[in-house]
Write a protein that holds these residues in place. Structure first.
Motif, PDB file in Angstrom:
ATOM      1  N   ARG A  51       0.835  -1.207   0.000  1.00 32.91           N
ATOM      2  CA  ARG A  51       0.000   0.000   0.000  1.00 32.91           C
ATOM      3  C   ARG A  51       0.867   1.253   0.000  1.00 32.91           C
ATOM      4  N   ARG A  52       1.884   1.268   0.854  1.00 35.10           N
ATOM      5  CA  ARG A  52       2.748   2.450   0.957  1.00 35.10           C
ATOM      6  C   ARG A  52       3.425   2.746  -0.386  1.00 35.10           C
ATOM      7  N   ALA A  53       4.033   1.725  -0.996  1.00 34.71           N
ATOM      8  CA  ALA A  53       4.757   1.934  -2.250  1.00 34.71           C
ATOM      9  C   ALA A  53       3.812   2.329  -3.382  1.00 34.71           C
ATOM     10  N   PHE A  54       2.683   1.612  -3.507  1.00 35.37           N
ATOM     11  CA  PHE A  54       1.785   1.869  -4.629  1.00 35.37           C
ATOM     12  C   PHE A  54       1.082   3.210  -4.486  1.00 35.37           C
ATOM     13  N   VAL A  55       0.539   3.501  -3.293  1.00 35.59           N
ATOM     14  CA  VAL A  55      -0.222   4.736  -3.096  1.00 35.59           C
ATOM     15  C   VAL A  55       0.669   5.956  -3.308  1.00 35.59           C
ATOM     16  N   ARG A  56       1.910   5.911  -2.815  1.00 32.52           N
ATOM     17  CA  ARG A  56       2.815   7.045  -2.995  1.00 32.52           C
ATOM     18  C   ARG A  56       3.105   7.278  -4.478  1.00 32.52           C
ATOM     19  N   ALA A  57       3.453   6.201  -5.201  1.00 34.64           N
ATOM     20  CA  ALA A  57       3.751   6.346  -6.630  1.00 34.64           C
ATOM     21  C   ALA A  57       2.514   6.808  -7.399  1.00 34.64           C
ATOM     22  N   PHE A  58       1.360   6.262  -7.044  1.00 34.29           N
ATOM     23  CA  PHE A  58       0.110   6.594  -7.725  1.00 34.29           C
ATOM     24  C   PHE A  58      -0.245   8.059  -7.527  1.00 34.29           C
ATOM     25  N   LEU A  59      -0.168   8.560  -6.288  1.00 35.77           N
ATOM     26  CA  LEU A  59      -0.547   9.943  -6.003  1.00 35.77           C
ATOM     27  C   LEU A  59       0.461  10.942  -6.567  1.00 35.77           C
ATOM     28  N   MET A  60       1.734  10.597  -6.545  1.00 31.41           N
ATOM     29  CA  MET A  60       2.732  11.502  -7.116  1.00 31.41           C
ATOM     30  C   MET A  60       2.543  11.616  -8.632  1.00 31.41           C
ATOM     31  N   TYR A  61       2.233  10.490  -9.274  1.00 27.18           N
ATOM     32  CA  TYR A  61       1.998  10.514 -10.721  1.00 27.18           C
ATOM     33  C   TYR A  61       0.790  11.393 -11.054  1.00 27.18           C
ATOM     34  N   TRP A  62      -0.310  11.208 -10.340  1.00 29.05           N
ATOM     35  CA  TRP A  62      -1.516  11.970 -10.648  1.00 29.05           C
ATOM     36  C   TRP A  62      -1.407  13.426 -10.209  1.00 29.05           C
ATOM     37  N   SER A  63      -0.546  13.706  -9.227  1.00 32.42           N
ATOM     38  CA  SER A  63      -0.287  15.110  -8.877  1.00 32.42           C
ATOM     39  C   SER A  63       0.415  15.818 -10.027  1.00 32.42           C
ATOM     40  N   HIS A  64       1.337  15.115 -10.683  1.00 31.26           N
ATOM     41  CA  HIS A  64       1.991  15.681 -11.863  1.00 31.26           C
ATOM     42  C   HIS A  64       0.967  15.930 -12.971  1.00 31.26           C
ATOM     43  N   ILE A  65       0.095  14.949 -13.194  1.00 31.29           N
ATOM     44  CA  ILE A  65      -0.924  15.100 -14.230  1.00 31.29           C
ATOM     45  C   ILE A  65      -1.827  16.297 -13.930  1.00 31.29           C
ATOM     46  N   LEU A  66      -2.221  16.442 -12.654  1.00 31.31           N
ATOM     47  CA  LEU A  66      -3.093  17.553 -12.266  1.00 31.31           C
ATOM     48  C   LEU A  66      -2.388  18.890 -12.467  1.00 31.31           C
ATOM     49  N   LEU A  67      -1.089  18.947 -12.150  1.00 28.63           N
ATOM     50  CA  LEU A  67      -0.339  20.184 -12.372  1.00 28.63           C
ATOM     51  C   LEU A  67      -0.330  20.567 -13.847  1.00 28.63           C
ATOM     52  N   HIS A  68      -0.051  19.576 -14.704  1.00 30.21           N
ATOM     53  CA  HIS A  68       0.108  19.864 -16.125  1.00 30.21           C
ATOM     54  C   HIS A  68      -1.231  20.124 -16.815  1.00 30.21           C
ATOM     55  N   ILE A  69      -2.184  19.213 -16.597  1.00 27.89           N
ATOM     56  CA  ILE A  69      -3.458  19.311 -17.303  1.00 27.89           C
ATOM     57  C   ILE A  69      -4.431  20.240 -16.585  1.00 27.89           C
ATOM     58  N   GLY A  70      -4.582  20.054 -15.287  1.00 26.95           N
ATOM     59  CA  GLY A  70      -5.575  20.832 -14.548  1.00 26.95           C
ATOM     60  C   GLY A  70      -5.194  22.280 -14.341  1.00 26.95           C
ATOM     61  N   PHE A  71      -3.894  22.544 -14.093  1.00 23.40           N
ATOM     62  CA  PHE A  71      -3.474  23.902 -13.742  1.00 23.40           C
ATOM     63  C   PHE A  71      -2.484  24.509 -14.732  1.00 23.40           C
ATOM     64  N   ASN A  72      -2.076  23.755 -15.742  1.00 21.99           N
ATOM     65  CA  ASN A  72      -1.157  24.271 -16.756  1.00 21.99           C
ATOM     66  C   ASN A  72       0.122  24.821 -16.126  1.00 21.99           C
ATOM     67  N   ILE A  73       0.632  24.116 -15.094  1.00 23.08           N
ATOM     68  CA  ILE A  73       1.862  24.505 -14.419  1.00 23.08           C
ATOM     69  C   ILE A  73       2.942  23.480 -14.766  1.00 23.08           C
ATOM     70  N   TRP A  74       4.102  23.989 -15.185  1.00 21.91           N
ATOM     71  CA  TRP A  74       5.200  23.125 -15.610  1.00 21.91           C
ATOM     72  C   TRP A  74       6.424  23.443 -14.751  1.00 21.91           C
ATOM     73  N   PRO A  75       6.609  22.700 -13.656  1.00 23.33           N
ATOM     74  CA  PRO A  75       7.703  23.012 -12.742  1.00 23.33           C
ATOM     75  C   PRO A  75       8.973  22.227 -13.065  1.00 23.33           C
TER      76      PRO A  75
END
Length: 318
Positions: A51-75
């Motif tokens: 759970r720890r390994a999968f949830v962390r990787a899953f949320l970090m990946y979708w946080s990147h997606i949300l930054l790029h697609i949802g907020f148009n932020i490219w850090p």
């Protein structure tokens, strides 16, 4: 709102609507996967095993997606090697709070745990995200949390934070010592909560590099208008700089206010930011008296009318 800003606003509006559609389309999938992964877990207990390994990787990946697609932020990030050092000494992550997008940016690169009132655990999607990040849920007196103590840890909030920060079973604990968002080129007065106890801290600097419209979120007339202006830019660029862990001296461990001020000065120097003598209390006073910047970004508005904005003569966070 210059003619160029109006041009971008009109041209980028269809793109903004399409990005919103994609974001809303993805949210149910993310929520369902999170709920399934968190079945059988207990609030305020660490995730273990797969759970720890999968949830962390899953949320970090979708946080990147949300930054790029949802907020148009490219850090872009520098100094990431210092994160491993922070885990070795269990440093508390401290960052300059600029915008409502800061948390998503931290999630994309660090996925730290944080603090939330107990009732957040029951909010759809946000509650699941907070649980996946191993947030510390506490009871806030005078709120609906008193009826939902099942999610709340008992005891002093300061002590609970430092216990969580020192526990190697959890991610790094993140705190914004300013306590609120503000104009981008100042640092408000730090509260000393993150520095009580003398634990090391990991300073993380967030810089938004947009030339024409800045993500800084202070006292604005309309949060929705500010959000729409930010998301109708052609692109929003940002930098995340991770400084080496700051190990306090004996004097700083004995005086949390001195410790907080020295870290603030270091972060301000690296950011090229001014040091403001004001803090969250003054921000709350501005809110209470209805002081804000109007929708054009050119004037301060008050209940008695408006006056021309003069940055040198007003609260920087306004």
């Amino acid at each position: 709102m210059t003619p160029y800003e109006w041009f971008k606003f009109v041209v980028m509006m269809p793109v903004f609507i399409f990005r919103c559609f994609l974001t809303v389309l993805c949210m149910p999938f993310v929520f369902v996967v999170l709920r399934l992964c968190l079945l059988g877990t207990t609030v305020n207990e660490p995730l273990v095993g797969w759970r720890r390994a999968f949830v962390r990787a899953f949320l970090m990946y979708w946080s990147h997606i949300l930054l790029h697609i949802g907020f148009n932020i490219w850090p872009r990030i520098t100094g990431y090697e210092n994160v491993a050092k922070a885990y070795d000494c269990r440093a508390t992550l401290v960052f300059n709070h600029v915008s409502y997008t800061d948390g998503i940016m931290l999630g994309a690169f660090f996925l730290p745990c944080g603090l939330a009132k107990a009732s957040v655990a029951d909010i759809p999607f946000f509650g699941a995200f907070a649980k996946g990040c191993s947030f510390l849920f506490v009871e806030r007196r005078g709120s609906t949390d008193e009826a939902k103590t099942v999610h709340a840890s008992k005891g002093s909030t300061t002590e609970l934070i430092h216990e969580r920060a020192a526990d190697p079973r959890f991610p790094l604990f993140a705190i914004a010592p300013e306590g609120t968002c503000k104009h981008h080129n100042v640092l408000l007065r730090f509260s000393s909560g993150a520095f009580v106890g003398g634990r090391p801290v990991l300073p993380v600097l967030l810089k938004y590099r947009s030339k024409h419209f800045h993500q800084g979120w202070g006292r604005v007339q309309s949060s929705l208008w500010h959000f729409m202006r930010g998301q109708t830019q052609f692109i929003n660029l940002a930098d995340v700089e991770v400084l080496p862990p700051y190990i306090p001296s004996a004097e700083e461990r004995a005086d949390p206010r001195l410790y907080a001020e020295n870290v603030r000065r270091l972060m301000a120097e690296k950011l090229g930011a001014q040091l403001s003598p004001q803090g969250i209390r003054e921000q709350q006073l501005l809110k209470r008296h209805g002081v804000c910047v109007d929708w054009t970004g050119r004037q301060l508005k008050m209940r008695s009318g408006s006056v021309p904005a003069k940055p040198a003569a007003v609260h920087p966070e306004a």
